[in-house]
Write a protein that holds these residues in place. Structure first.
Motif, mmCIF file in Angstrom:
data_model
loop_
_atom_site.group_PDB
_atom_site.id
_atom_site.type_symbol
_atom_site.label_atom_id
_atom_site.label_comp_id
_atom_site.label_asym_id
_atom_site.label_seq_id
_atom_site.Cartn_x
_atom_site.Cartn_y
_atom_site.Cartn_z
ATOM 1 N N PRO A 1 23.115 -1.549 18.199
ATOM 2 C CA PRO A 1 21.423 -1.614 18.238
ATOM 3 C C PRO A 1 20.940 -2.606 17.735
ATOM 4 N N VAL A 2 19.739 -3.096 18.311
ATOM 5 C CA VAL A 2 19.085 -4.148 18.074
ATOM 6 C C VAL A 2 18.493 -4.101 16.755
ATOM 7 N N GLU A 3 18.745 -5.210 15.836
ATOM 8 C CA GLU A 3 18.157 -5.275 14.565
ATOM 9 C C GLU A 3 16.836 -6.122 14.605
ATOM 10 N N PRO A 4 15.686 -5.770 13.973
ATOM 11 C CA PRO A 4 14.459 -6.364 13.952
ATOM 12 C C PRO A 4 14.688 -7.668 12.889
ATOM 13 N N HIS A 5 14.065 -8.944 13.177
ATOM 14 C CA HIS A 5 13.741 -9.955 12.491
ATOM 15 C C HIS A 5 12.541 -10.602 12.715
ATOM 16 N N ALA A 6 12.111 -11.123 11.934
ATOM 17 C CA ALA A 6 10.721 -11.755 11.693
ATOM 18 C C ALA A 6 10.863 -13.010 12.635
ATOM 19 N N HIS A 7 9.874 -12.911 13.356
ATOM 20 C CA HIS A 7 9.833 -14.241 14.504
ATOM 21 C C HIS A 7 8.481 -14.608 15.002
ATOM 22 N N MET A 8 8.126 -15.603 15.678
ATOM 23 C CA MET A 8 6.852 -15.825 16.133
ATOM 24 C C MET A 8 7.175 -16.091 17.908
ATOM 25 N N LEU A 9 6.222 -15.905 18.601
ATOM 26 C CA LEU A 9 6.363 -15.913 20.052
ATOM 27 C C LEU A 9 5.266 -16.841 20.643
ATOM 28 N N PHE A 10 5.844 -17.958 21.143
ATOM 29 C CA PHE A 10 5.045 -19.180 21.904
ATOM 30 C C PHE A 10 4.714 -18.837 23.230
ATOM 31 N N THR A 11 3.355 -19.077 23.492
ATOM 32 C CA THR A 11 3.271 -18.874 24.939
ATOM 33 C C THR A 11 2.421 -20.199 25.070
ATOM 34 N N TRP A 12 2.500 -20.848 26.680
ATOM 35 C CA TRP A 12 1.854 -21.878 26.831
ATOM 36 C C TRP A 12 2.013 -21.966 28.528
ATOM 37 N N ARG A 13 1.049 -23.027 29.073
ATOM 38 C CA ARG A 13 1.145 -23.354 30.596
ATOM 39 C C ARG A 13 1.613 -24.577 30.499
ATOM 40 N N LYS A 14 2.295 -24.623 31.636
ATOM 41 C CA LYS A 14 2.288 -26.160 32.472
ATOM 42 C C LYS A 14 1.899 -26.040 33.711
ATOM 43 N N GLU A 15 0.713 -26.767 33.933
ATOM 44 C CA GLU A 15 0.132 -26.496 35.042
ATOM 45 C C GLU A 15 -0.301 -25.086 35.070
ATOM 46 N N GLY A 28 6.895 -21.172 13.587
ATOM 47 C CA GLY A 28 5.785 -20.762 13.960
ATOM 48 C C GLY A 28 4.971 -21.131 12.708
ATOM 49 N N GLN A 29 5.100 -21.116 11.594
ATOM 50 C CA GLN A 29 4.375 -21.414 10.374
ATOM 51 C C GLN A 29 4.012 -23.089 10.396
ATOM 52 N N ALA A 30 4.811 -23.709 10.904
ATOM 53 C CA ALA A 30 4.515 -25.273 11.156
ATOM 54 C C ALA A 30 3.371 -25.378 12.273
ATOM 55 N N PHE A 31 3.668 -24.646 13.323
ATOM 56 C CA PHE A 31 2.682 -24.807 14.329
ATOM 57 C C PHE A 31 1.153 -24.442 13.705
ATOM 58 N N LEU A 32 1.408 -23.312 12.988
ATOM 59 C CA LEU A 32 -0.040 -22.867 12.440
ATOM 60 C C LEU A 32 -0.685 -23.955 11.881
ATOM 61 N N ALA A 33 0.253 -24.409 10.827
ATOM 62 C CA ALA A 33 -0.131 -25.433 9.940
ATOM 63 C C ALA A 33 -0.903 -26.674 10.567
ATOM 64 N N LEU A 34 -0.155 -26.948 11.544
ATOM 65 C CA LEU A 34 -0.682 -28.232 12.296
ATOM 66 C C LEU A 34 -1.914 -27.990 12.861
ATOM 67 N N GLY A 35 -2.312 -26.908 13.385
ATOM 68 C CA GLY A 35 -3.517 -26.423 14.130
ATOM 69 C C GLY A 35 -4.697 -26.223 12.889
ATOM 70 N N ALA A 36 -4.336 -25.622 11.685
ATOM 71 C CA ALA A 36 -4.998 -25.388 10.526
ATOM 72 C C ALA A 36 -5.511 -26.803 9.731
ATOM 73 N N HIS A 37 -4.664 -27.722 9.552
ATOM 74 C CA HIS A 37 -4.934 -29.156 8.861
ATOM 75 C C HIS A 37 -5.004 -30.301 9.876
ATOM 76 N N GLY A 38 -4.920 -30.076 11.283
ATOM 77 C CA GLY A 38 -5.196 -31.242 12.114
ATOM 78 C C GLY A 38 -4.390 -32.356 12.375
ATOM 79 N N THR A 39 -3.403 -32.749 11.269
ATOM 80 C CA THR A 39 -2.569 -33.731 11.567
ATOM 81 C C THR A 39 -1.160 -33.275 11.127
ATOM 82 N N LEU A 40 -0.278 -34.287 11.723
ATOM 83 C CA LEU A 40 1.169 -33.964 11.185
ATOM 84 C C LEU A 40 1.404 -34.353 9.847
#
Length: 74
Positions: A1-15, A28-40
């Motif tokens: 059986p498949v065991e659930p685990h916390a994760h994020m799903l990234f979706t994007w387009r190239k062209e 995922g938290q790092a990606f969201l933090a970048l968007g929220a805070h604006g700089t690396l």
């Protein structure tokens, strides 16, 4: 059986091609933090300096995969 685990799903387009991948919750938290805070630097500061190396690696991958691009305004 498949065991659930916390994760994020990234979706994007190239062209017009859609891409997706599953990421860890931490990445995922790092990606969201970048968007929220604006700089690396501010994103690393918000997540904790001990995670800066991991965030830098993820950031390089996001740029390489063109998940992050320079936005231009008309």
């Amino acid at each position: 059986p498949v065991e659930p685990h916390a994760h994020m799903l990234f979706t994007w387009r190239k062209e017009l091609q859609a891409h997706w991948r599953i990421a860890t919750l931490e990445e995922g938290q790092a990606f969201l933090a970048l968007g929220a805070h604006g700089t690396l630097d501010l994103a690393c500061e918000a997540l904790g300096e001990d995670r800066a190396v991991a965030v830098g690696g993820w950031f390089a991958g996001w740029v390489r995969e063109r998940m992050l691009v320079l936005a231009t305004r008309p």
